[in-house]
Scaffold this active site. Structure first.
Site, PDB file in Angstrom:
ATOM      1  N   ARG A 149       0.864  -1.206   0.151  1.00 28.53           N
ATOM      2  CA  ARG A 149      -0.007  -0.168   0.131  1.00 28.53           C
ATOM      3  C   ARG A 149       0.892   1.365  -0.003  1.00 28.53           C
ATOM      4  O   ARG A 149       0.470   2.342  -0.554  1.00 28.53           O
ATOM      5  CB  ARG A 149      -0.927  -0.092   1.424  1.00 28.53           C
TER       6      ARG A 149
ATOM      7  N   ARG B  26       9.691  27.037  -0.097  1.00 25.76           N
ATOM      8  CA  ARG B  26       8.111  26.880  -0.427  1.00 25.76           C
ATOM      9  C   ARG B  26       7.601  27.157  -1.830  1.00 25.76           C
ATOM     10  O   ARG B  26       7.672  28.411  -2.106  1.00 25.76           O
ATOM     11  CB  ARG B  26       7.550  27.550   0.548  1.00 25.76           C
TER      12      ARG B  26
ATOM     13  N   LYS C  62      -2.543   7.110   1.514  1.00 21.91           N
ATOM     14  CA  LYS C  62      -2.532   7.193   2.962  1.00 21.91           C
ATOM     15  C   LYS C  62      -1.806   8.383   3.527  1.00 21.91           C
ATOM     16  O   LYS C  62      -0.410   8.119   3.661  1.00 21.91           O
ATOM     17  CB  LYS C  62      -2.252   5.898   3.680  1.00 21.91           C
TER      18      LYS C  62
ATOM     19  N   GLU D  46     -16.186   5.698   6.498  1.00 17.09           N
ATOM     20  CA  GLU D  46     -15.196   4.647   7.569  1.00 17.09           C
ATOM     21  C   GLU D  46     -14.937   5.427   8.821  1.00 17.09           C
ATOM     22  O   GLU D  46     -15.676   6.443   9.084  1.00 17.09           O
ATOM     23  CB  GLU D  46     -14.051   4.657   6.901  1.00 17.09           C
TER      24      GLU D  46
HETATM   25  N1  PMP Z   1      -9.311   4.105   7.510  1.00 15.06           N
HETATM   26  C1  PMP Z   1      -8.435   5.166   7.868  1.00 15.06           C
HETATM   27  C2  PMP Z   1      -8.903   6.308   7.711  1.00 15.06           C
HETATM   28  C3  PMP Z   1      -7.345   4.733   8.544  1.00 15.06           C
HETATM   29  O1  PMP Z   1      -6.543   5.970   9.031  1.00 15.06           O
HETATM   30  C4  PMP Z   1      -6.909   3.660   8.590  1.00 15.06           C
HETATM   31  C5  PMP Z   1      -5.580   3.259   9.379  1.00 15.06           C
HETATM   32  N2  PMP Z   1      -5.345   3.843  10.601  1.00 15.06           N
HETATM   33  C6  PMP Z   1      -7.715   2.483   8.321  1.00 15.06           C
HETATM   34  C7  PMP Z   1      -8.791   2.815   7.428  1.00 15.06           C
HETATM   35  C8  PMP Z   1      -7.545   1.120   8.527  1.00 15.06           C
HETATM   36  O2  PMP Z   1      -6.279   0.674   7.900  1.00 15.06           O
HETATM   37  P1  PMP Z   1      -5.365  -0.470   8.310  1.00 15.06           P
HETATM   38  O3  PMP Z   1      -6.178  -1.649   8.524  1.00 15.06           O
HETATM   39  O4  PMP Z   1      -4.606  -0.717   7.012  1.00 15.06           O
HETATM   40  O5  PMP Z   1      -4.744   0.101   9.429  1.00 15.06           O
END
Ligand code: PMP
Length: 279
Positions: free
Chosen positions: A50, A98, A142, A174
């Protein structure tokens, strides 16, 4: 604590990054967090995969090889003597005066640190409140752009609850830092389908695989807060939380305000499987 910064293992007080680092100025950075269990790393391959994808989406590559990255993880866990907890890594595009326009192939910044915390204790369950999902449109990457999530979770805490479940166009995306699930009264596990609206959780992937192996029925689709409040149980997953029960949603208790059996079972199975595959 000993931390890692650009090739060096140093006491945390001595670790520094430039104020011109684009991670600091633009949140131009990605991160990963792996769980540490028995001093070993859970789901390393998935997290690196990832990470490479997140970097690629932002026009970046890896500053070190996968093997070197594993070596740094192991060294940091060893130096800090961590049995259970989290290991955090962040890669920024690097340092430059910057400018909204970034240059190709900058010298990236890599920092890492560990956080010791218990992961295998009995889980009491958390109370969540819903909040509008005001994050940017590429939640599948991420990035360290976490202010919206941070504000939502802080708001939940201020309201005397534990976390926020984020809602967009009437449906739960989520949790503030986790993937969200419900178990319907007829026993189906429902979690939102993958898209740019959510982070593709590494724990999510593992849990859906384990649930399928246990012959549990899974539906990957959006659900509403009302459907969640009417569910048999709810839970969330994240790398260092594993499978964590949710016992209340916007003031409505689920499963009599107690952790549900599906969450408990999946958490046990996940820990068992982690102990077979961690490195
Ligand atoms: N969604 C978000 C917004 C996150 O920040 C995270 C991880 N902290 C997850 C889902 C879960 O992902 P993982 O199982 O890879 O930690």
């Amino acid at each position: 604590r000993i931390v890692y910064v650009n090739g060096a293992y140093v006491p945390e007080e001595e670790a520094t990054v430039s104020i011109f680092d684009r991670g600091f100025l633009f949140a131009d950075a990605v991160y990963e967090v792996c769980a540490i269990l028995d001093g070993k790393i859970c789901e390393f391959e998935g997290h690196v995969e990832r990470l490479i994808r997140s970097l690629g989406e932002l026009d970046m590559g890896m500053p070190v090889s996968k093997e070197e990255l594993l070596e740094i993880h192991r060294e940091l866990i060893k130096r800090n003597n961590v049995e259970q907890g989290a290991i955090y890594l962040q890669i920024t595009r690097g340092t430059a005066d910057r400018d909204f326009v970034y240059k190709k192939d900058m010298k990236q910044t890599l920092v890492m640190f560990t956080q010791a915390k218990g992961l295998t204790e009995e889980k009491a369950g958390i109370r969540v409140v819903s909040a509008p999902d005001i994050r940017w449109g590429r939640r599948d990457i991420k990035t360290v752009q976490l202010l919206a999530s941070s504000m939502c979770k802080t708001m939940a805490k201020a309201a005397g609850k534990d976390d926020a479940w984020l809602v967009q166009d009437g449906f739960v995306t989520e949790g503030s830092s986790s993937n969200a699930y419900i178990v319907t009264k007829d026993g189906k596990i429902v979690t939102r389908n993958l898209s740019t609206s959510i982070l593709h959780g590494i724990t999510r992937k593992a849990i859906l695989r384990l649930a399928a192996e246990l012959d549990m029925e899974i539906e990957e689709r959006p659900f509403t807060i009302a459907e969640a409040q009417d569910a048999a149980e709810a839970f969330f997953t994240a790398a260092t939380a594993f499978v964590y029960p949710v016992i209340e949603i916007d003031g409505v208790e689920l499963n009599g305000g107690k952790p549900g059996p599906v969450a408990k079972r999946l958490n046990e199975v996940y820990i068992e499987e982690s102990r077979k595959s961690y490195i």
